[in-house]
Structure formats: C-alpha cells, structure tokens
Enzyme design. Structure first.
Site, short mmCIF file in Angstrom:
data_model
loop_
_atom_site.label_atom_id
_atom_site.label_comp_id
_atom_site.label_asym_id
_atom_site.label_seq_id
_atom_site.Cartn_x
_atom_site.Cartn_y
_atom_site.Cartn_z
N CYS A 1 0.83 -1.22 0.00
CA CYS A 1 0.00 0.00 0.00
C CYS A 1 0.86 1.26 0.00
O CYS A 1 0.33 2.37 -0.09
CB CYS A 1 -0.96 -0.01 1.18
SG CYS A 1 -1.98 -1.48 1.17
N HIS B 1 -9.21 3.88 -1.07
CA HIS B 1 -7.82 3.40 -0.99
C HIS B 1 -7.46 2.50 -2.17
O HIS B 1 -7.33 1.29 -2.03
CB HIS B 1 -7.66 2.65 0.35
CG HIS B 1 -6.27 2.18 0.63
ND1 HIS B 1 -5.13 2.79 0.12
CD2 HIS B 1 -5.82 1.14 1.38
CE1 HIS B 1 -4.05 2.12 0.55
NE2 HIS B 1 -4.45 1.13 1.30
#
Lengths: 385, 93
Positions: free
Chosen positions: A82, A332
């Site tokens: 991420c 996200h």
C-alpha cells in the site's frame, strides 16, 4: 530545489467503465495539463502499483505506459504494497536530486473492483508474511491485533476508535473526488458489522479504483512556468519486519517513527511546524498510531485527542489530519494512495483545496504505509511563497 | 485467485512446525475473523500467530494460556497433500 508543479487525481470509487490503464492515462494527461507542460518535457516516469501482477497477470506496466508517451523514456514500476505510491515518489525524487533527470512524472494507480472481495482480500495478503497468511490473518486481522493491543494497553474502547472515521467521513464530504462523500456518526460506526474483531466495516478503508499523478521538477523554467508549486523538503523510507510476531513493540509502527525522525531531520523541522498531514488510515487504529509515531502526540494519547475532533477541518489553527477524507472516506486504491496524499498536501499548500482549504498551510506531511508497517514513507512539503 | 500449493513448500514448513508442537504460551493479542486468531508468546519467548481451536467464546482473552497443536489448515493441495500446520488450544486451568 525540487518542487511539485502539477497534480491530478481521477475520481476514487467503483469505476466499472474504466480499466487500470484508462485511469493511468486520465491521471497522466491531466497532471501534465495542470503543470502546463508537454509530455515531451518529461524525462522519466515512476509508476506505483501493487496488484496488477497478482490480479491481472500484468507486471510490465512501464512498457504499457510507454505507449501513451509514444517515446522511449525510462519508466520504472515500484511496489511496496500500500506504500507503492509513496515509494514511487521517493525514488522519483532521488532520481531528480541525483541529476539523472530534471522533470519526472509520478503516477500511482490501482484497479480493485473487477474482482470479488475475497479475491481482493487474498491478493492484498500478498503483502503479509507467509506465516501470517497461513494463520488466516487478513489485513483487517493484522490491524485488529494492533487495535486490541492498543486499546488494552491504554484503556480505550471501540467507540474511541470510531471518532477517526467520523472525522474523515466529514472531510470526505468536502472532497468531490472522494469515494464516500457522506457524513457518518459514531453510532453508525458502532452498529456496523465486524470485519476482524474489534475492527468493523466503518473502521476500515474500502476497495477502490483510482489513479493519481503528479509532476516533479528541478528545472527552474518549469517551476516558474507552473501555476503553482510546492517544495519537496524531505522524503524518507524505513522498513520493519514483515511479521507482527517479529516486532519489538505492538503499540507502534517503528517504520513510521524512524521515517518521520529522518524526514524531520532532513527538512530541519519539528512536528509542531506541520499544519496539514495526510496519514495512512487504512483502519481507524492506524490513524491513532500514526498521530503518535509521527511525533505529533505522545504515545497512548491519540485516542483521547481524536474524541475532541482537534484534528478536524475548521477546528482552530492546529494540525489538521486527512482533509482528503483519508483512506477511509476518499478511498484506498492502494498504488494511488501515496500520490493522492501528496496531491492533497500540494493543494493545501497552494491554496487550491476549495471547501476543505485550511487557513494556514506552510508545511505539510504525508505518511504512506505498506503492509502492517513493513514499509513507511514520510514526505514533507513546503509552500513556495 | 489461484492458490498455488506446493508439496515441497509444505514439506519444508513441516520441519519448523514439528519443533513447536506441544509448547505452551500465552495470548498477547487476538482477533476474530469467523474463527479466533491469536498472536502468542511461547515460554521460550518466541512469538507466533495461529488460529485458536477447541475454544469456548468466553475462553478467548489476552493473557490466556494455550498449547500448540497440529491441525489441518486448509483444503488439499492440487496433488492431494493435506496441509497441516500450527494452531492453539486453550490450556485448561
């Protein structure tokens, strides 16, 4: 001086009519426009993406992006789960600083809604250790282990975590690019089902499609020609063991702490100088840990700070956190997140954040995490005027 | 997503798994994703994660004592090797 001279992000959300590279192209095209430069002026491209290889059997993204530029420029694909966006920016910055190039484009993108949730959760677990995967731990599960430890160590409840989500959803309501632009209450969070006890659906960032791109330059003419610019004051990367079981402490992400210490040292600033921060709130607990590990608040106190909405837009002149809505409300798309965070801070520093503009923005910080703290990237930007 | 099981990978892992069987430890933190999963510190200080089995709901709490047991982890590999691995069982007081 190296400066961000242009930025664009696609809408974040469930973008069923767009492919990964449709999103990449949209963000590149518009970031170039925003920076008022032609694609021929770009010397290199850095691409942050995590899941293309796992989901789409497609890892050679650099060559794909070359089709858009219709030239033979160097393009690098970077991956750190991420934190792929953050690490792409970090390396782009070093590339420019080294003199290898003057003007580079950094793009982060992820396409996540083509596949069902269990497939995505399993693909994201590729960022966890083999042992954690074998134990059946998902990312919500790993952060749940950290959340319970934090709550039990510092006497907080599930409700205390919920305030992070309420604040970030309010910020999301001010951001037209956010996946969720709807306010929620603590009651909504508490009534949402468990994903990994004690974390619930509304403690968790969603599955999102999106791409964000920015232009970074050390070329004086390019910086002068740009409508607005923000200086890159420092950027630091730190790592930690991939498994939680190998960490010395469970009440912090040490990679965040170390990256922040180095970033502040290089920028010759201290946490109190920062007006705006975009932190990696993949789960509510992650924002509390970030607030402490970045040096803004003392260990164990962030849980009580968020309850008073001190870091919410419009509440005084102190530090405001996650005006974009954070990962929680803005969404996200993992490779894009680190670039969106930088873009949000760039907008705040250049007085271009419209409804969510904060009053005084001289210095901004971004904090992008890979895995459950295996990688952390902290970057500090400063206003040019 | 395709899970690519590998018999040799399972075999290699067993050499580690067998060193921990029967050991005692205590739960440092835990979550529940359908089943409970705990991060456990063994008596020798080593930390491992795994699912908790043979439990009652009221058993699961931080500090609880557990024993490492061998259990099936998931469905068989493509060549029909049964993947066994570490789980935890509450130690009765």
């Amino acid at each position: 001086m190296t400066a961000v001279v242009g930025y664009y992000t696609t809408k974040f959300g469930e973008l069923w009519d767009k492919s990964l590279y449709d999103l990449v192209e949209e963000s590149i095209e518009n970031a170039l426009k925003d920076a008022a430069i032609e694609k021929e002026e770009i010397d290199a491209v850095f691409f942050g993406n995590m899941l293309g290889g796992i989901l789409e059997n497609n890892v050679h993204g650099g060559a794909k992006i070359s089709e858009f530029f219709d030239s033979h420029l160097p393009i690098f694909r970077l991956e750190a789960a991420c934190a792929s966006g953050g690490i792409a920016f970090h390396n782009a910055h070093n590339y420019v600083k080294s003199g290898a190039a003057q003007t580079v484009l950094v793009v982060g993108a992820e396409k996540m809604t083509d596949y069902p949730t269990d497939v995505i959760v399993s693909a994201l677990s590729a960022a966890a250790s083999g042992e954690e995967q074998e134990a059946g731990l998902t990312f919500p599960g790993l952060y749940a282990l950290l959340a319970r430890h934090y709550m039990e160590t510092y006497n907080y409840t599930e409700e205390d975590l919920a305030y992070v989500s309420v604040k970030n959803h309010y910020h999301g309501s001010l951001n037209e690019k956010a996946q969720y632009q709807k306010e929620i209450t603590v009651e909504h969070v508490m009534a949402s089902p468990y994903v990994a006890d004690p974390l619930k659906v509304l403690d968790s960032s969603p599955i999102t499609d999106g791409a964000s791109a920015l232009v970074l330059s050390s070329n004086k003419d390019v910086i002068k020609k740009a409508k607005t610019s923000a200086k890159v004051l420092s950027t630091a990367v730190a790592t930690d063991s991939i498994s939680l079981s190998k960490r010395k402490r469970l009440d912090e992400l040490a990679a965040t702490r170390v990256a922040a210490e180095n970033a502040f040292k290089d920028a010759k600033l201290k946490p109190a100088d920062i007006n705006i921060a975009e932190v990696h709130d993949c789960f509510t607990i992650a924002e509390l840990l970030a607030m402490e590990d970045l040096g803004f608040y003392k260990k164990g106190t962030a849980g009580s700070v968020v309850k008073n909405y001190v870091t919410k837009h419009g509440n005084g002149n102190g530090l405001v956190i996650n005006t974009s809505g954070g990962l929680k409300a803005a969404g996200h798309p993992v490779g894009a997140t680190g670039i969106k965070q930088l873009g949000e801070v760039y907008k705040q520093l250049t007085n271009a954040a419209s409804k969510r503009q904060i009053k005084k923005a001289n210095y901004g910080l971004t904090h992008n995490v890979g895995g459950s703290g295996g990688t952390a990237v902290v970057t500090i930007l400063g206003a040019t005027e | 997503m395709r899970r690519t099981e590998s018999s040799s990978k399972l075999w290699r892992r067993q050499k580690f798994v067998r060193t921990l069987l029967g050991k005692h430890g205590k739960v440092l933190t835990w979550t529940k994703i359908h089943a409970p999963i705990a991060l456990v510190e063994l008596e020798n200080g080593e930390r491992i994660t795994g699912e908790v089995v043979d439990y009652q709901n009221e058993d699961i709490k931080t500090g609880m004592k557990v024993q490492v047991v061998l259990r099936r982890l998931r469905s068989n590999s493509d060549d029909d090797v049964i993947p066994y691995g570490l789980k935890f069982k509450p130690l009765k007081k």
